[in-house]
Design an enzyme around this catalytic site. Sequence first.
Site, PDB file in Angstrom:
ATOM      1  N   ASP A 157       0.765  -1.341   0.161  1.00  0.00           N
ATOM      2  CA  ASP A 157       0.013  -0.065  -0.020  1.00  0.00           C
ATOM      3  C   ASP A 157       0.746   1.155  -0.129  1.00  0.00           C
ATOM      4  OD1 ASP A 157      -2.275   1.338  -0.056  1.00  0.00           O
ATOM      5  OD2 ASP A 157      -2.910   0.984   2.023  1.00  0.00           O
TER       6      ASP A 157
ATOM      7  N   ASN B 104     -11.019  -2.888  -5.424  1.00  0.00           N
ATOM      8  CA  ASN B 104     -10.072  -1.792  -6.220  1.00  0.00           C
ATOM      9  C   ASN B 104     -10.959  -1.675  -7.681  1.00  0.00           C
ATOM     10  OD1 ASN B 104      -7.054  -2.866  -5.092  1.00  0.00           O
ATOM     11  ND2 ASN B 104      -8.113  -1.127  -4.657  1.00  0.00           N
TER      12      ASN B 104
HETATM   13  C1  IPE Z   1      -5.727  -2.657  -0.242  1.00  0.00           C
HETATM   14  O1  IPE Z   1      -5.325  -1.513  -0.557  1.00  0.00           O
HETATM   15  C2  IPE Z   1      -5.729  -3.536  -1.507  1.00  0.00           C
HETATM   16  C3  IPE Z   1      -4.281  -3.822  -2.170  1.00  0.00           C
HETATM   17  C4  IPE Z   1      -3.270  -3.635  -1.534  1.00  0.00           C
HETATM   18  C5  IPE Z   1      -4.465  -4.347  -3.164  1.00  0.00           C
HETATM   19  P1  IPE Z   1      -6.269  -0.289  -0.714  1.00  0.00           P
HETATM   20  O2  IPE Z   1      -5.685   0.840  -0.735  1.00  0.00           O
HETATM   21  O3  IPE Z   1      -7.219  -0.638  -1.958  1.00  0.00           O
HETATM   22  O4  IPE Z   1      -6.959  -0.269   0.513  1.00  0.00           O
HETATM   23  P2  IPE Z   1      -8.045   0.658   1.675  1.00  0.00           P
HETATM   24  O5  IPE Z   1      -9.230   0.948   0.423  1.00  0.00           O
HETATM   25  O6  IPE Z   1      -7.322   1.885   1.781  1.00  0.00           O
HETATM   26  O7  IPE Z   1      -8.434  -0.100   2.719  1.00  0.00           O
HETATM   27  C1  IPE Z   2      -1.510   0.154  -3.496  1.00  0.00           C
HETATM   28  O1  IPE Z   2      -1.326   1.400  -3.491  1.00  0.00           O
HETATM   29  C2  IPE Z   2      -1.823  -0.478  -4.960  1.00  0.00           C
HETATM   30  C3  IPE Z   2      -2.999  -0.956  -5.012  1.00  0.00           C
HETATM   31  C4  IPE Z   2      -4.001  -0.845  -4.254  1.00  0.00           C
HETATM   32  C5  IPE Z   2      -3.364  -1.557  -6.429  1.00  0.00           C
HETATM   33  P1  IPE Z   2      -2.460   2.581  -3.608  1.00  0.00           P
HETATM   34  O2  IPE Z   2      -2.833   2.606  -4.983  1.00  0.00           O
HETATM   35  O3  IPE Z   2      -3.437   1.906  -2.400  1.00  0.00           O
HETATM   36  O4  IPE Z   2      -1.836   3.628  -3.009  1.00  0.00           O
HETATM   37  P2  IPE Z   2      -2.295   4.821  -1.895  1.00  0.00           P
HETATM   38  O5  IPE Z   2      -3.029   4.010  -0.831  1.00  0.00           O
HETATM   39  O6  IPE Z   2      -3.393   5.736  -2.893  1.00  0.00           O
HETATM   40  O7  IPE Z   2      -1.458   5.726  -1.429  1.00  0.00           O
HETATM   41 MG    MG Z   3      -4.076   2.659  -0.676  1.00  0.00          MG
END
Ligand code: IPE
Ligand code: IPE
Ligand code: MG
Length: 237
Positions: A17, A65
């Site tokens: 994340d 997602n």
């Molecule tokens: C969780 O990350 C899913 C992945 C790492 C693929 P998100 O960034 O989508 O999660 P939330 O919505 O902040 O909990």
């Molecule tokens: C994790 O990074 C990757 C996926 C969930 C695909 P994020 O896209 O959630 O990055 P932040 O949380 O917006 O920084």
């Molecule tokens: Mg995220």
Amino acid sequence: MDYSSLKIPNHVAIILDGNGRWAKEKGMSRSKGHEAGFDNLKKLSKYILSKGIKVFSVYAFSTENFNRSTEEVDFLMNLFVKGFKKEKNYFNKENIKVVFSGRRENLRKDVLESMDELTNLTKDNTGGILNICLNYGGHFEIIDACKKMIKENINPEDIDEELFNKYLYQDLPPIDYLIRTSGEIRVSNFMLWQMSYAEFYFPNTYFPDFNEEEFDKAIVEYTKRDRRFGKIDYDKK
Ligand code: IPE
Ligand code: IPE
Ligand code: MG
């Protein structure tokens, strides 16, 4: 770092994340963050599995997602196709067996093809398992396992933890160590069944910066944990 004298986990899982925030802080687009994240995943898989850790699971894309913008979802799907095709020989050369967990429904044909290609190429490798959770949801995994058991007319009396595990997307050992980068302290529908007795670690580092050194720190922290599994060692002072 030398891991040979350490008590290391068998199965490490990372909720990767912070790609978006990493890019934003650098004045770049979220896409750049996803690219940097993929690059880090490649390097980190090699490092982690070379240390004797047997299974490395990563959360690459959740079922939820798909609620992001079409632009971001498309970018990520294209990145997966491009990345899996480009790096398939890398994973193979490193003797890594790549498997996927998640629902195949809703994934584009070219995404599925690039996943299948990578899985087939690396299926006999013995240097550790990289389990990529893509279009993955923890509730769905449990529901899908139940559906499969019912379709196969499994006798309810025969269902125990071992059998249930076999009906999950992959028959993997339990998670020993769960890491979520970027400072978020939540599980977000990740491997709920598998994490029942996992130790948790929540570093503030964004995933693209969660490098070998950061992973070493995580392992040092793991070695300090006292895993009891419900038992008490009455002789321990
Ligand atoms: C969780 O990350 C899913 C992945 C790492 C693929 P998100 O960034 O989508 O999660 P939330 O919505 O902040 O909990
Ligand atoms: C994790 O990074 C990757 C996926 C969930 C695909 P994020 O896209 O959630 O990055 P932040 O949380 O917006 O920084
Ligand atoms: Mg995220």
